[in-house]
Design a protein around this motif. Structure first.
Motif, PDB file in Angstrom:
ATOM      1  N   CYS A 787     -12.403  -7.532   9.973  1.00 50.72           N
ATOM      2  CA  CYS A 787     -11.809  -6.338   9.343  1.00 50.72           C
ATOM      3  C   CYS A 787     -10.289  -6.422   9.297  1.00 50.72           C
ATOM      4  O   CYS A 787      -9.653  -5.992   8.326  1.00 50.72           O
ATOM      5  N   GLU A 788      -9.694  -6.997  10.351  1.00 52.66           N
ATOM      6  CA  GLU A 788      -8.238  -7.160  10.353  1.00 52.66           C
ATOM      7  C   GLU A 788      -7.799  -8.122   9.261  1.00 52.66           C
ATOM      8  O   GLU A 788      -6.771  -7.909   8.602  1.00 52.66           O
ATOM      9  N   GLU A 789      -8.604  -9.190   9.062  1.00 47.28           N
ATOM     10  CA  GLU A 789      -8.277 -10.144   8.007  1.00 47.28           C
ATOM     11  C   GLU A 789      -8.329  -9.464   6.635  1.00 47.28           C
ATOM     12  O   GLU A 789      -7.475  -9.702   5.766  1.00 47.28           O
ATOM     13  N   PHE A 790      -9.351  -8.648   6.406  1.00 50.90           N
ATOM     14  CA  PHE A 790      -9.440  -7.924   5.132  1.00 50.90           C
ATOM     15  C   PHE A 790      -8.251  -6.980   4.958  1.00 50.90           C
ATOM     16  O   PHE A 790      -7.663  -6.892   3.871  1.00 50.90           O
ATOM     17  N   HIS A 791      -7.889  -6.296   6.034  1.00 50.88           N
ATOM     18  CA  HIS A 791      -6.762  -5.353   5.994  1.00 50.88           C
ATOM     19  C   HIS A 791      -5.475  -6.067   5.595  1.00 50.88           C
ATOM     20  O   HIS A 791      -4.734  -5.594   4.709  1.00 50.88           O
ATOM     21  N   GLN A 792      -5.235  -7.220   6.213  1.00 50.69           N
ATOM     22  CA  GLN A 792      -4.009  -7.950   5.887  1.00 50.69           C
ATOM     23  C   GLN A 792      -4.072  -8.549   4.492  1.00 50.69           C
ATOM     24  O   GLN A 792      -3.058  -8.621   3.779  1.00 50.69           O
ATOM     25  N   PHE A 793      -5.274  -8.915   4.079  1.00 49.76           N
ATOM     26  CA  PHE A 793      -5.428  -9.505   2.752  1.00 49.76           C
ATOM     27  C   PHE A 793      -5.018  -8.530   1.647  1.00 49.76           C
ATOM     28  O   PHE A 793      -4.294  -8.902   0.725  1.00 49.76           O
ATOM     29  N   ILE A 794      -5.469  -7.301   1.738  1.00 43.43           N
ATOM     30  CA  ILE A 794      -5.195  -6.379   0.636  1.00 43.43           C
ATOM     31  C   ILE A 794      -3.717  -5.991   0.580  1.00 43.43           C
ATOM     32  O   ILE A 794      -3.175  -5.766  -0.498  1.00 43.43           O
ATOM     33  N   PHE A 795      -3.033  -5.952   1.738  1.00 45.66           N
ATOM     34  CA  PHE A 795      -1.620  -5.558   1.711  1.00 45.66           C
ATOM     35  C   PHE A 795      -0.691  -6.740   1.473  1.00 45.66           C
ATOM     36  O   PHE A 795       0.356  -6.589   0.835  1.00 45.66           O
ATOM     37  N   ARG A 796      -1.117  -7.938   1.972  1.00 47.66           N
ATOM     38  CA  ARG A 796      -0.267  -9.111   1.754  1.00 47.66           C
ATOM     39  C   ARG A 796      -0.537  -9.751   0.392  1.00 47.66           C
ATOM     40  O   ARG A 796       0.391  -9.992  -0.388  1.00 47.66           O
ATOM     41  N   ARG A 812       0.205  -2.450  18.277  1.00 50.73           N
ATOM     42  CA  ARG A 812      -0.835  -1.619  17.675  1.00 50.73           C
ATOM     43  C   ARG A 812      -0.659  -0.147  18.029  1.00 50.73           C
ATOM     44  O   ARG A 812      -1.559   0.509  18.513  1.00 50.73           O
ATOM     45  N   ARG A 813       0.533   0.373  17.728  1.00 52.61           N
ATOM     46  CA  ARG A 813       0.828   1.765  18.049  1.00 52.61           C
ATOM     47  C   ARG A 813       0.675   2.656  16.827  1.00 52.61           C
ATOM     48  O   ARG A 813      -0.316   3.358  16.662  1.00 52.61           O
ATOM     49  N   ASP A 814       1.689   2.637  15.932  1.00 48.46           N
ATOM     50  CA  ASP A 814       1.707   3.576  14.814  1.00 48.46           C
ATOM     51  C   ASP A 814       0.842   3.052  13.665  1.00 48.46           C
ATOM     52  O   ASP A 814       0.900   1.866  13.307  1.00 48.46           O
ATOM     53  N   HIS A 815       0.046   3.969  13.099  1.00 48.39           N
ATOM     54  CA  HIS A 815      -0.796   3.653  11.941  1.00 48.39           C
ATOM     55  C   HIS A 815      -1.583   2.364  12.191  1.00 48.39           C
ATOM     56  O   HIS A 815      -1.594   1.432  11.381  1.00 48.39           O
ATOM     57  N   ILE A 953      -7.477   0.094  -5.458  1.00 46.33           N
ATOM     58  CA  ILE A 953      -6.635  -0.467  -4.397  1.00 46.33           C
ATOM     59  C   ILE A 953      -5.170  -0.101  -4.586  1.00 46.33           C
ATOM     60  O   ILE A 953      -4.409   0.063  -3.629  1.00 46.33           O
ATOM     61  N   HIS A 954      -4.748   0.084  -5.858  1.00 43.07           N
ATOM     62  CA  HIS A 954      -3.346   0.434  -6.101  1.00 43.07           C
ATOM     63  C   HIS A 954      -3.049   1.888  -5.763  1.00 43.07           C
ATOM     64  O   HIS A 954      -1.895   2.301  -5.719  1.00 43.07           O
ATOM     65  N   LEU A 955      -4.107   2.639  -5.533  1.00 44.52           N
ATOM     66  CA  LEU A 955      -3.919   4.029  -5.101  1.00 44.52           C
ATOM     67  C   LEU A 955      -3.753   4.143  -3.592  1.00 44.52           C
ATOM     68  O   LEU A 955      -3.347   5.185  -3.083  1.00 44.52           O
ATOM     69  N   LEU A 956      -4.085   3.056  -2.868  1.00 49.68           N
ATOM     70  CA  LEU A 956      -4.081   3.115  -1.406  1.00 49.68           C
ATOM     71  C   LEU A 956      -2.728   3.523  -0.811  1.00 49.68           C
ATOM     72  O   LEU A 956      -2.676   4.379   0.074  1.00 49.68           O
ATOM     73  N   PRO A 957      -1.573   2.951  -1.238  1.00 48.92           N
ATOM     74  CA  PRO A 957      -0.292   3.394  -0.642  1.00 48.92           C
ATOM     75  C   PRO A 957      -0.058   4.891  -0.803  1.00 48.92           C
ATOM     76  O   PRO A 957       0.372   5.559   0.138  1.00 48.92           O
ATOM     77  N   SER A 958      -0.365   5.415  -1.992  1.00 51.69           N
ATOM     78  CA  SER A 958      -0.159   6.859  -2.204  1.00 51.69           C
ATOM     79  C   SER A 958      -1.121   7.664  -1.350  1.00 51.69           C
ATOM     80  O   SER A 958      -0.752   8.697  -0.778  1.00 51.69           O
ATOM     81  N   VAL A 959      -2.365   7.197  -1.241  1.00 46.99           N
ATOM     82  CA  VAL A 959      -3.355   7.907  -0.415  1.00 46.99           C
ATOM     83  C   VAL A 959      -2.918   7.926   1.039  1.00 46.99           C
ATOM     84  O   VAL A 959      -2.936   8.980   1.694  1.00 46.99           O
ATOM     85  N   LEU A 960      -2.516   6.769   1.562  1.00 49.58           N
ATOM     86  CA  LEU A 960      -2.152   6.693   2.980  1.00 49.58           C
ATOM     87  C   LEU A 960      -0.858   7.454   3.259  1.00 49.58           C
ATOM     88  O   LEU A 960      -0.706   8.063   4.323  1.00 49.58           O
ATOM     89  N   HIS A 961       0.078   7.432   2.323  1.00 47.80           N
ATOM     90  CA  HIS A 961       1.304   8.237   2.479  1.00 47.80           C
ATOM     91  C   HIS A 961       0.959   9.721   2.522  1.00 47.80           C
ATOM     92  O   HIS A 961       1.463  10.473   3.377  1.00 47.80           O
ATOM     93  N   LYS A 962       0.084  10.134   1.615  1.00 50.44           N
ATOM     94  CA  LYS A 962      -0.318  11.542   1.566  1.00 50.44           C
ATOM     95  C   LYS A 962      -1.049  11.930   2.842  1.00 50.44           C
ATOM     96  O   LYS A 962      -0.853  13.045   3.376  1.00 50.44           O
ATOM     97  N   ASP A1092       6.878   0.363  -3.173  1.00 47.40           N
ATOM     98  CA  ASP A1092       7.172  -1.069  -3.238  1.00 47.40           C
ATOM     99  C   ASP A1092       8.544  -1.409  -2.678  1.00 47.40           C
ATOM    100  O   ASP A1092       8.913  -2.583  -2.645  1.00 47.40           O
ATOM    101  N   GLU A1093       9.291  -0.397  -2.220  1.00 50.93           N
ATOM    102  CA  GLU A1093      10.629  -0.657  -1.671  1.00 50.93           C
ATOM    103  C   GLU A1093      10.764  -0.241  -0.207  1.00 50.93           C
ATOM    104  O   GLU A1093      11.377  -0.955   0.587  1.00 50.93           O
ATOM    105  N   THR A1094      10.261   0.941   0.141  1.00 52.62           N
ATOM    106  CA  THR A1094      10.543   1.463   1.484  1.00 52.62           C
ATOM    107  C   THR A1094       9.285   1.834   2.269  1.00 52.62           C
ATOM    108  O   THR A1094       9.408   2.318   3.391  1.00 52.62           O
ATOM    109  N   TRP A1095       8.114   1.616   1.713  1.00 44.17           N
ATOM    110  CA  TRP A1095       6.891   2.010   2.429  1.00 44.17           C
ATOM    111  C   TRP A1095       6.448   0.895   3.369  1.00 44.17           C
ATOM    112  O   TRP A1095       6.442  -0.292   2.997  1.00 44.17           O
ATOM    113  N   VAL A1096       6.068   1.244   4.578  1.00 43.94           N
ATOM    114  CA  VAL A1096       5.598   0.287   5.569  1.00 43.94           C
ATOM    115  C   VAL A1096       4.081   0.388   5.639  1.00 43.94           C
ATOM    116  O   VAL A1096       3.542   1.449   5.998  1.00 43.94           O
ATOM    117  N   PRO A1097       3.351  -0.665   5.283  1.00 40.14           N
ATOM    118  CA  PRO A1097       1.881  -0.597   5.311  1.00 40.14           C
ATOM    119  C   PRO A1097       1.377  -0.389   6.738  1.00 40.14           C
ATOM    120  O   PRO A1097       2.031  -0.774   7.710  1.00 40.14           O
TER     121      PRO A1097
END
Length: 1411
Positions: A787-796, A812-815, A953-962, A1092-1097
């Motif tokens: 699952c960690e590999e999948f997580h890194q795959f979609i963001f990287r 492994r603290r925040d988010h 998948i392109h909605l994920l940053p907005s979803v997680l920010h929200k 794409d500039e200041t968001w931290v996955p």
């Protein structure tokens, strides 16, 4: 003290040198005759002592004080000391308003000047109030120190100095030593008392030096002139009888003055003179006319009557009431009749000199004979050659000085024998004069004295103001037109005749049998003083015979502060000063009322402070033997009470209205004031600070753990826009959004509730729901790794938003949750799509899936997704169904048209939007064909995900920010648990005048996290919404709630104090402190969302060492872009030169990478106001108060919803069980007003209070309207703001603020008051206010009561002389607000009732601006 002889004297005389040595050796009272140079010795004394202090303590550390007995002497002595010393000298008198200076202002004067010249009263004040530390004084000179008897301020000042000073150096100056009458047998006692007062020895010149002293002093020839008693004729008797009748009319007016408005405790008491100043002034005018007729004759009475008619005309202009104006008019008419009668009698003769001689008294004619003798046959040339032919005439009354001077002026112009006489006059100041009148009077006197010095005039008529001290030329003749009434008066006036051939004349009536005895006593006292002082100093035994006691006064030893003695006379002054400092407008003159009661043979005085004082009840003094002491006792008792309730500080100084003693239990966040002078100001928008951007607890430390319970939360995304046509590309995407393939959040923590919110793709609005599947997982270590590999795959790999300076968060603290694919199983259950996870494992290890081609055909998986990296770095996503597509030669590829047929390698596909910011609505594409494009699969990588997941998948940053923002909002809501309300849609009220918040059945629309999110979103985020509108609503409610609490809790405090407290409580500084304590700064959304500039996955971070380096050394966050994890240590070392490069004043989104954000103090305060608006909208008034209680803005125990909104208000009457007749007497008929308001008052006391202006002192059964105006202002502001919020949702926050300001201001309210005729019922006593109101009413009537822009911007003093706009009196606006508060309280605190009454008045403007 006459200083003329010393001006040309540079070297001291022998007796001055000898006396200076004595003064330097011990504290001394210096006794020398007038004109012998006492002031010169005093100046030399000050110079010597100050010289020693400069050596010992340093320059400017010690002060010298020169105390004078008269205001007129202060500037004279200041000039004299300045001419003869190099020190800076300051002059301080009452007309400079020094009574209202604070310590800071006085300290500036103490730093600037080394010598302070002031009146005794001012010195007494600054000592009693602990403004001047007496130990800072090195020397005090008391001029005319013989005045220090009884309760004179000079005596009080000396006593306080001697009590508090360790080793004071004192010097007293006197030319008489005796103040008032004194028997010869009591001379020694009086001198001893004077010595005891100052702890000084009286000294004079040695006997051998007396001849030299006499050369500079006085020894005039004395002559007594006896004039016969004037025989009164019948005409004069008639005139005097008419004047007596007028006096009786005034007395009747005084005796029958209506007092039903006084409180019950004051009924039957006798008002003391302070309460009847106008009647007393009128009575004195008539008494003075009668006196001039008796003293000077009919012609003198005629001149006096003429002067006083002018005075009465001025009094009429400032009459406070119609009754007062009527009384003045009657007196003026009668006095005019008296004057005209005398004029007819006098005009029998034509020549003025004959008129004067025929209709003047024996006394005046004898005086004229003496004057003729002095000026007989003396030409102007001879007068100029002889010089010093100056005459000084003393009278007892100011009116006599003016009248006598006018008569002499007429004689000098009409009688050739007196053509060289040039008369003028100088009179003292009236005790009740204003500072402006006193200043004008002072200048007039100075001009008259200057003319006398320059010999432009040669006869000066004066009151006792010139008997001592004032520097005037040497006089040939001194005439006592009225005989001296004391030994001091005799000695001082005689001392003015210092010419070698001077003479001293006293006019005495033959009927005055006692004066000769007094005269002989005065001379004997002078000889006795000379006899006693002959050895050089007196030394009286302690067992001397006691005489009559001196004047007594009541005194009080203050318990703290300066520990000085507060004496009765100054206590009276202090009560007056306190009253003047109470809040009032320019139409009001606040003063205490004094009443006298005779009880058991003694006098008891009651004082009633102004109605807006803290002390509402009358204050009773101790029984005393006379009314003077009784008044002092009542004043001291009032001072004690004022000190006990905090109105006077420990130094007995009235506290300024902005002074607040904060109680920690009431306002715990106001205990620390902002740092004065800090820049930028604390609590302001310019003041910015760093806050840690905290991760919500539900997303912190939540990484799934091996074989432990793990929760799966589904991110469901579905299309929420109209269904597109079948067989269209839009329909394909529509189906993709609704397909049962999702992403999920895998976490060791359960998200406590479902989250629902919208997003906006290029296709349209989407509905996002994050919910718990309630399926518990227990994962193995291998499964967690997959699952960690999948997580890194979609963001990287897929989204490519992990920056080079980021790494996987090993702590492994925040988010720390994981994103996994989810799809529905065969049995219809949503679960982790392990097949999809496994397909991405190779890709996550950097092995790309390339397209395989065999022969002429290419095979693709169904809905294969391709990604192409352009030269600009931008990635493009394509997906297609199956096989090579058939294309048209005119096919759009990346927006360009290629005029060629597609080759075998080109495929037609749909482009997937790569926009990561889906928070705001986007413009929809009109041509669906533009979604298609041709691409070369051989140049692309295949994404091993389904098309539905790639679309989402392109909605994920907005979803997680929200989700992060909503989680912060959720946690903030948990701080204020409120059970009322539910999650409902907010419906607008149907009735045009209705306000949803005011409906009794309104329990709130329910709290939604979206509203809380809005409250936490600043305008700088550039989001769909921000907090500004909610902030406006919350701001108005906060002001209303705080005002209501202060009104209830501080029920005895006046409006000035309430306004000062309110200003602090609703300040940005206070709200900032509260918000900071509740950590709102970490939850605010300040920066624009730029994924794409200041968001931290999630799961990624900037390494902790790097973050600490940037924060500790204050390196600007943009330098992160220079770092690369492969050489992080080397890169960090290169940043040493970037220390302190972080400018908090400049917005910087990059700071989010290191987990902080810069927030201004005002942004925190605004968030608290917006949050208040959210709770008000969600739970109504009670819910908003519960929020303020929970946050600590208002104390829960004293400002609960029950106390504020449900507990009945206290009755407005200051006295319970008061008959209704008193209310009816003051209110009159208000039925028409109540009909206009459409409200009938249950307790008419509220209405009386709302209509009572502070100038209306007749009403003592309720307070004035100031407190109600304070509350009403907040009520109307809240009501109008709530109405605008309901009706103008579509307006921008800026326009709402402008609209609110246009409707809620004093000028608009004033116009509303006139519209309903509210000014007719206002109770006030000010002719100036009457004329201002009348002018504004006429202006509004002429303009048909329209509220124009000119009216909105006008104010009491806002218009210049060239404008035609009549300024709106603030009183009218205050009246409109106070009546609103009265309705609110009388209706049981029903806002809806207030709005029902006021909407009818304001409807026209509300509809005009809001609809």
């Amino acid at each position: 003290m006459d200083t003329a002889p010393e001006k040309m004297q540079v070297a001291p005389r022998r007796y001055q040198e000898e006396l200076l040595k004595r003064c330097l050796n011990e504290n001394t009272i210096l006794y020398l005759p007038t004109g012998s140079g006492k002031t010169f010795i005093a100046v030399m004394f000050i110079k010597e002592i100050m010289k020693e202090c400069c050596v010992k303590y340093g320059r400017g550390k010690k002060l010298a004080v020169f105390v004078v007995n008269q205001v007129a002497l202060a500037q004279q002595q200041t000039d004299y000391v300045s001419r003869h010393t190099e020190m800076n000298v300051g002059c301080y008198i009452g007309i400079m308003n020094v009574d209202f200076w604070d310590k800071a202002k006085w300290n500036e004067e103490f730093q600037k000047n080394q010598v302070l010249v002031m009146t005794a009263q001012i010195l007494c004040n600054i000592i009693v109030h602990n403004i001047l530390d007496v130990n800072r004084i090195c020397v005090v000179v008391f001029d005319e120190c013989h005045a220090a008897t009884g309760n004179h301020p000079m005596k009080q000042a000396a006593e306080n100095i001697l009590k508090l000073h360790i080793n004071p150096r004192l010097l007293g100056l006197s030319g008489s030593l005796i103040n008032g009458d004194c028997k010869v047998s009591r001379v020694v006692k009086c001198l001893k008392d004077l010595e005891d007062t100052f702890k000084c020895k009286i000294s004079t010149a040695e006997e051998s030096l007396l001849p030299e002293v006499r050369r500079y002093s006085t020894n005039p020839e004395e002559e007594i002139h006896h004039y016969g008693v004037q025989v009164t004729d019948s005409f004069t008797k008639n005139i005097e009888g008419l004047l007596t009748q007028c006096q009786n009319l005034i007395m009747v007016s005084k005796a029958t003055a209506p007092m039903p408005g006084k409180s019950k405790t004051l009924l039957g008491l006798i008002p003391m003179s302070d309460d009847m100043k106008q009647n007393k002034e009128l009575k004195n005018i008539l008494e003075n006319v009668k006196y001039q007729i008796e003293d000077l004759g009919l012609y003198g009475g005629y001149v006096a009557a003429n002067m006083y008619i002018t005075v009465l005309t001025k009094l009429a202009r400032r009459a406070g009431t119609a009754d007062a104006l009527d009384l003045i008019t009657v007196i003026k008419e009668n006095l005019t009749e008296v004057r005209d009668g005398m004029k007819r009698q006098i005009m029998v003769l034509t020549e003025p000199r004959e008129q004067i001689r025929r209709f003047s008294s024996n006394k005046f004619m004898m005086f004229v004979s003496l004057i003729e003798k002095i000026f007989r046959d003396l030409s102007e040339a001879e007068q100029s050659r002889q010089g010093n032919n100056n005459v000084l005439v003393f009278v007892q009354r100011r009116a006599s000085a003016r009248t006598l001077s006018a008569l002499l002026q007429i004689l000098s112009e009409s009688d050739p024998r007196l053509r060289t006489m040039k008369p003028d006059c100088v009179v003292g100041y009236g005790a009740q004069q204003s500072n402006e009148a006193t200043e004008m009077h002072r200048r007039t006197n100075e001009d008259a004295i200057l003319r006398f010095r320059k010999m432009e005039t040669n006869l000066l008529v004066a009151t006792d103001v010139l008997e001592e001290g004032i520097d005037i030329p040497v006089c040939n003749t001194v005439i006592m037109f009225d005989p001296p009434n004391s030994c001091r008066s005799y000695i001082q006036s005689k001392g003015r005749a210092r010419h070698k051939t001077s003479s001293y004349h006293i006019f005495v009536s033959t009927s005055d049998q006692k004066f000769l005895g007094k005269f002989n006593m005065y001379k004997a006292v002078g000889h006795e003083i000379s006899k006693v002082l002959r050895p050089g100093a007196i030394n009286v035994e302690a067992d001397m015979v006691d005489g009559e006691p001196e004047d007594e006064c009541v005194e009080w030893h203050t318990p703290c502060g300066s520990h000085a003695i507060l004496k009765g006379p100054y206590a009276i002054q202090l009560v007056n000063i306190y009253s003047c400092k109470l809040p009032h407008d320019r139409y009001t003159n606040l003063a205490p009322l004094w009443y006298l009661l005779l009880r058991g043979g003694k006098c008891v005085c009651f004082v009633q402070l102004p109605v807006n004082s803290v002390l509402k009840v009358s204050i009773e003094g101790e029984p005393q033997k006379n009314k003077r002491l009784a008044k002092q006792s009542a004043a001291i008792e009032a001072v004690k009470r004022l000190h006990e309730c905090g109105e006077l500080d420990d130094d007995m100084v009235p506290r300024p209205s902005e002074y607040i003693v904060y109680h920690e239990k009431l306002f715990p966040y106001l205990t620390k004031e902002p740092i004065g002078g800090s820049s930028p100001q604390q609590g302001s928008r310019q003041r910015k600070r760093l806050y840690v951007k905290r991760c919500p607890l539900m997303y912190s430390d939540c990484r799934p753990q091996e074989l432990q319970i793990t929760y799966l939360h589904i991110i469901e995304i579905e299309a929420n826009y109209p269904k597109p046509p079948e067989d269209s590309d839009d329909m394909i995407l529509y189906d993709m959004f609704n397909k049962e393939e999702h992403f999920g959040i895998l976490s060791s923590k359960e998200i406590p509730q479902d989250f629902l919110f919208p997003l906006y793709s290029s296709e349209g609005k989407l509905k996002v729901t994050v919910r718990n599947t309630h399926k518990l997982y227990t994962l193995s270590k291998e499964e967690i790794c997959h699952c960690e590999e999948f997580h890194q795959f979609i963001f990287r790999k897929v989204l490519n938003i992990v920056k080079p300076f980021m790494c996987v968060d090993q702590e492994r603290r925040d988010h720390s949750y994981l994103i996994v694919p989810v799809r529905k199983s065969e049995n219809g259950v949503l679960q982790i799509a392990w097949n999809t996870v496994n397909r991405t494992r190779n890709a996550s290890t950097n092995e790309e899936f390339k397209l395989e081609q065999t022969g002429e055909s290419s095979k693709f998986p169904t809905f294969s997704v391709f990604v192409q990296q352009s030269s600009s770095g931008k990635r493009k996503f394509y997906f297609l169904e199956e096989g090579p597509g058939d294309g048209n030669c005119d096919t759009s590829v990346d927006g360009d048209f290629l005029n060629r047929c597609p080759t075998v390698s080109m495929k037609e596909a749909l482009m997937i939007s790569t926009d990561l910011n889906c928070l705001k609505q986007k413009r929809q594409k009109k041509n669906a064909q533009k979604r298609r494009s041709y691409f070369n699969p051989e140049l692309c990588d295949i994404i091993p995900l389904s098309a539905a997941l790639c679309l989402k998948i392109h909605l994920l940053p907005s979803v997680l920010h929200k989700l992060t923002v909503l989680a912060a909002a959720y946690e903030l809501c948990q701080m204020v648990p409120i059970s009322e309300g539910s999650v409902l849609d907010y419906e607008m009220p149907e009735n045009a005048c209705d306000i949803q918040l005011l409906n009794s059945d309104f329990g709130g629309c329910g709290l939604t996290l979206n509203d809380v999110e809005q409250a936490l979103t600043a305008a700088s985020c550039d989001d769909l919404f921000n907090s500004e509108t909610l902030e406006t609503l919350g701001d108005s409610f906060l002001k209303f709630a705080v005002s209501l609490f202060l009104f209830i809790h501080y029920k005895s405090h006046h409006e000035g104090t309430l306004s000062s407290i309110k200003m602090k409580v609703v300040s940005n500084w206070h709200f900032y402190n509260v918000a900071k304590e509740k950590d709102i700064g970490s939850k605010l959304q300040i920066h624009r969302y730029v994924p794409d500039e200041t968001w931290v996955p999630p799961g990624f971070t900037v390494p902790q060492p790097v973050r600490r380096k940037f924060l500790s050394e204050h390196i600007a966050p943009e330098y992160l872009k220079k770092l690369n994890l492969s050489e992080v240590e080397h890169s960090v070392d290169q940043l040493v030169g970037m220390r302190n490069s972080w400018n908090l004043a400049t917005p910087n989104n990059s700071e989010l990478f290191i987990g902080v954000q810069t927030v201004s103090d005002k942004a925190l305060a605004d968030a608290l106001e917006a949050l208040t608006g959210v709770y008000l909208k969600a739970y109504g008034l009670s819910g908003a108060i519960a929020l303020l209680n929970s946050l600590g803005v208002l104390p829960a125990k004293k400002a609960s919803p029950h106390i504020l909104f449900e507990r009945p208000p206290e009755r407005p009457l200051l006295q319970e069980s008061l008959p209704h007749q008193y209310l009816d007497f003051h209110l009159g008929d208000t039925e028409e007003l109540e009909e206009t308001l459409n409200y009938r008052f249950k307790d008419r006391g509220f209405l009386l209070q709302a209509l009572t202006h502070p100038s209306w002192s007749d009403n003592r059964i309720t307070d004035c309207y100031q407190r109600l105006e304070f509350l009403g202002d907040a009520i109307l502001d809240f009501l109008v703001t709530s109405y605008i919020y309901d009706k103008c949702q579509k307006l921008s926050p800026g326009k709402i603020t402008v609209l609110r300001a246009a409707l809620v201001n004093n000028c608009t309210f004033a116009a509303f008051s006139v519209r309903i005729g509210l000014q007719k019922y206002c109770k006030y006593r000010s002719s100036e206010l009457f004329y201002n109101i009348d002018a504004f009413v006429k202006y509004q009537q002429e303009n048909n009561h329209e509220i124009t822009d000119e009216v909105m911007c006008s104010g009491d003093d806002s218009c210049d002389d060239h404008t035609t706009v009549i300024p709106a009196p603030k009183v009218l606006g205050d009246l409109f607000e106070s009546v609103a508060a009265a309705i609110y309280l009388d209706s049981g605190k029903c806002l809806k009732t207030v709005w029902s009454a006021y909407y009818r008045i304001m409807e026209k403007e509300l509809v005009k601006y809001c609809m």
